[in-house]
Motif scaffolding. Structure first.
Motif, short mmCIF file in Angstrom:
data_model
loop_
_atom_site.label_atom_id
_atom_site.label_comp_id
_atom_site.label_asym_id
_atom_site.label_seq_id
_atom_site.Cartn_x
_atom_site.Cartn_y
_atom_site.Cartn_z
N PHE A 88 40.83 89.77 69.70
CA PHE A 88 41.48 88.80 68.83
C PHE A 88 40.52 88.12 67.85
CE2 PHE A 88 44.36 89.29 72.41
CZ PHE A 88 45.55 89.50 71.74
N ASN A 89 39.30 88.59 67.77
CA ASN A 89 38.34 88.07 66.80
C ASN A 89 38.46 88.91 65.53
OD1 ASN A 89 36.13 87.19 65.29
ND2 ASN A 89 34.83 86.95 67.12
N GLU A 90 38.88 88.30 64.44
CA GLU A 90 39.08 89.04 63.20
C GLU A 90 37.76 89.50 62.59
OE1 GLU A 90 41.47 86.71 60.59
OE2 GLU A 90 43.25 86.78 61.89
N ASN A 91 36.67 88.87 62.96
CA ASN A 91 35.36 89.28 62.49
C ASN A 91 34.81 90.27 63.51
OD1 ASN A 91 32.55 89.51 61.95
ND2 ASN A 91 32.54 87.51 60.95
N VAL A 92 34.96 91.56 63.25
CA VAL A 92 34.63 92.56 64.26
C VAL A 92 33.14 92.63 64.56
CG1 VAL A 92 36.69 93.94 63.91
CG2 VAL A 92 34.66 94.41 62.52
N THR A 93 32.30 92.40 63.55
CA THR A 93 30.86 92.43 63.81
C THR A 93 30.43 91.24 64.66
OG1 THR A 93 30.42 91.38 61.66
CG2 THR A 93 30.28 93.78 61.77
N TYR A 150 25.51 98.11 64.28
CA TYR A 150 26.95 98.23 64.08
C TYR A 150 27.23 99.11 62.87
CZ TYR A 150 31.88 97.20 64.04
OH TYR A 150 33.25 97.33 64.10
N ASP A 151 28.14 100.06 63.04
CA ASP A 151 28.52 100.99 61.98
C ASP A 151 30.04 100.90 61.78
OD1 ASP A 151 29.12 103.10 60.31
OD2 ASP A 151 27.95 104.59 61.40
N ALA A 152 30.42 100.22 60.71
CA ALA A 152 31.85 99.99 60.46
C ALA A 152 32.62 101.30 60.28
CB ALA A 152 32.03 99.11 59.23
N SER A 153 31.94 102.38 59.88
CA SER A 153 32.63 103.65 59.67
C SER A 153 33.04 104.30 60.98
CB SER A 153 31.74 104.61 58.87
OG SER A 153 30.66 105.10 59.66
N LEU A 154 32.54 103.77 62.10
CA LEU A 154 32.91 104.32 63.41
C LEU A 154 33.91 103.42 64.13
CD1 LEU A 154 29.49 105.81 64.43
CD2 LEU A 154 31.61 107.06 64.02
N ASP A 195 37.01 101.63 68.40
CA ASP A 195 35.74 101.17 67.83
C ASP A 195 34.60 101.69 68.69
OD1 ASP A 195 33.56 99.87 66.73
OD2 ASP A 195 34.69 98.03 66.33
N PHE A 196 33.94 102.76 68.24
CA PHE A 196 32.89 103.39 69.02
C PHE A 196 31.64 102.53 69.13
CE2 PHE A 196 35.67 106.89 68.06
CZ PHE A 196 35.61 107.67 69.21
N ASN A 197 31.56 101.45 68.37
CA ASN A 197 30.44 100.53 68.51
C ASN A 197 30.45 99.82 69.87
OD1 ASN A 197 29.11 100.41 65.65
ND2 ASN A 197 31.32 100.38 65.30
N PHE A 198 31.60 99.85 70.55
CA PHE A 198 31.73 99.23 71.87
C PHE A 198 31.60 100.25 73.00
CE2 PHE A 198 33.56 96.16 69.01
CZ PHE A 198 33.36 94.92 69.59
N VAL A 242 27.78 110.49 67.58
CA VAL A 242 28.33 109.14 67.52
C VAL A 242 27.18 108.16 67.71
CG1 VAL A 242 29.99 107.51 68.50
CG2 VAL A 242 30.53 109.96 68.44
N ARG A 243 26.55 107.78 66.60
CA ARG A 243 25.42 106.84 66.65
C ARG A 243 25.96 105.42 66.50
NH1 ARG A 243 22.96 111.42 64.15
NH2 ARG A 243 21.36 112.24 65.58
#
Length: 206
Positions: free
Chosen positions: A23-28, A66-70, A166-169, A196-197
């Motif tokens: 629920f955090n709109e700021n994903v980073t 963090y990679d927003a494209s992933l 979100d593969f960053n997680f 997947v980096r």
């Protein structure tokens, strides 16, 4: 707290962490909180997978930037249930069945992923995967993206019905840290040809 209460506390903290992330709109910002909270728990919590004698000097899981494209939106298509049973050491056997497969990852990551439903009381969604970094930059047995029984529930469904992955997680299973654990690893059908980096990685050697 006894061991059962410690595990309860660990699960509650993880579930709350993912709830906040959803629920955090700021994903980073959500991702940074996820990284920082896990690092603290791995150092300080009695249920940490890090061996007790190593926790004081442990700095926390290492991640790619963090990679927003992933952070990708996918459609899910139903699949014929494929049942499998996996031995998990002292925890007995884990039974799960496939229930859906992604569409929309292949162009970016060189493959699609099957989502599994862990059977038993309550059940839960399980999404493990391996990729071109597995065994070199990341854990050879793959990583987890969703494990809702354990509270790792980042599933976000958009208004158009697509699921955000979100593969960053993505993170290592506990068996990557200690032989005390026996974990279900990524099935062969959940291996992506691309790298997947994003998410958890091995520390970079000095």
């Amino acid at each position: 707290m006894n061991e059962t209460e410690q595990l309860w506390d660990w699960r509650e903290k993880i579930a709350n962490l993912y709830y906040q992330a959803r629920f955090n709109e700021n994903v980073t910002d959500a991702w940074r909180t996820w990284c920082d909270t896990r690092s603290k728990m791995f150092r300080d919590h009695p249920q940490s997978p890090i061996e007790a004698q190593d926790r004081k000097t442990y700095h926390g899981p290492t991640t790619f930037p963090y990679d927003a494209s992933l952070r990708l939106a996918v459609e899910l298509v139903p699949v014929t249930a494929d049942h499998m049973t996996i031995a998990t050491g002292s925890d007995g056997e884990l039974s799960m069945r496939s229930f859906a497969r992604t569409t929309g990852l292949d162009a970016r990551l060189g493959g699609e992923l099957t989502l599994y439903w862990i059977e038993g009381y309550g059940g839960g969604v399980f999404l493990p995967f391996a990729d071109a970094t597995s065994g070199s930059e990341t854990y050879g047995g793959g990583r987890y993206l969703l494990d809702t029984i354990k509270g790792a529930d980042l599933g976000v469904v958009r208004p158009d019905g697509k699921l955000v992955l979100d593969f960053n997680f993505s993170y290592f299973p506990s068996c990557a840290y200690s032989s005390r654990y026996v974990c279900p690893l990524a099935p062969s059908g959940n291996r992506l040809a691309g790298a997947v980096r994003a998410g958890e990685r091995h520390p970079i050697s000095a």
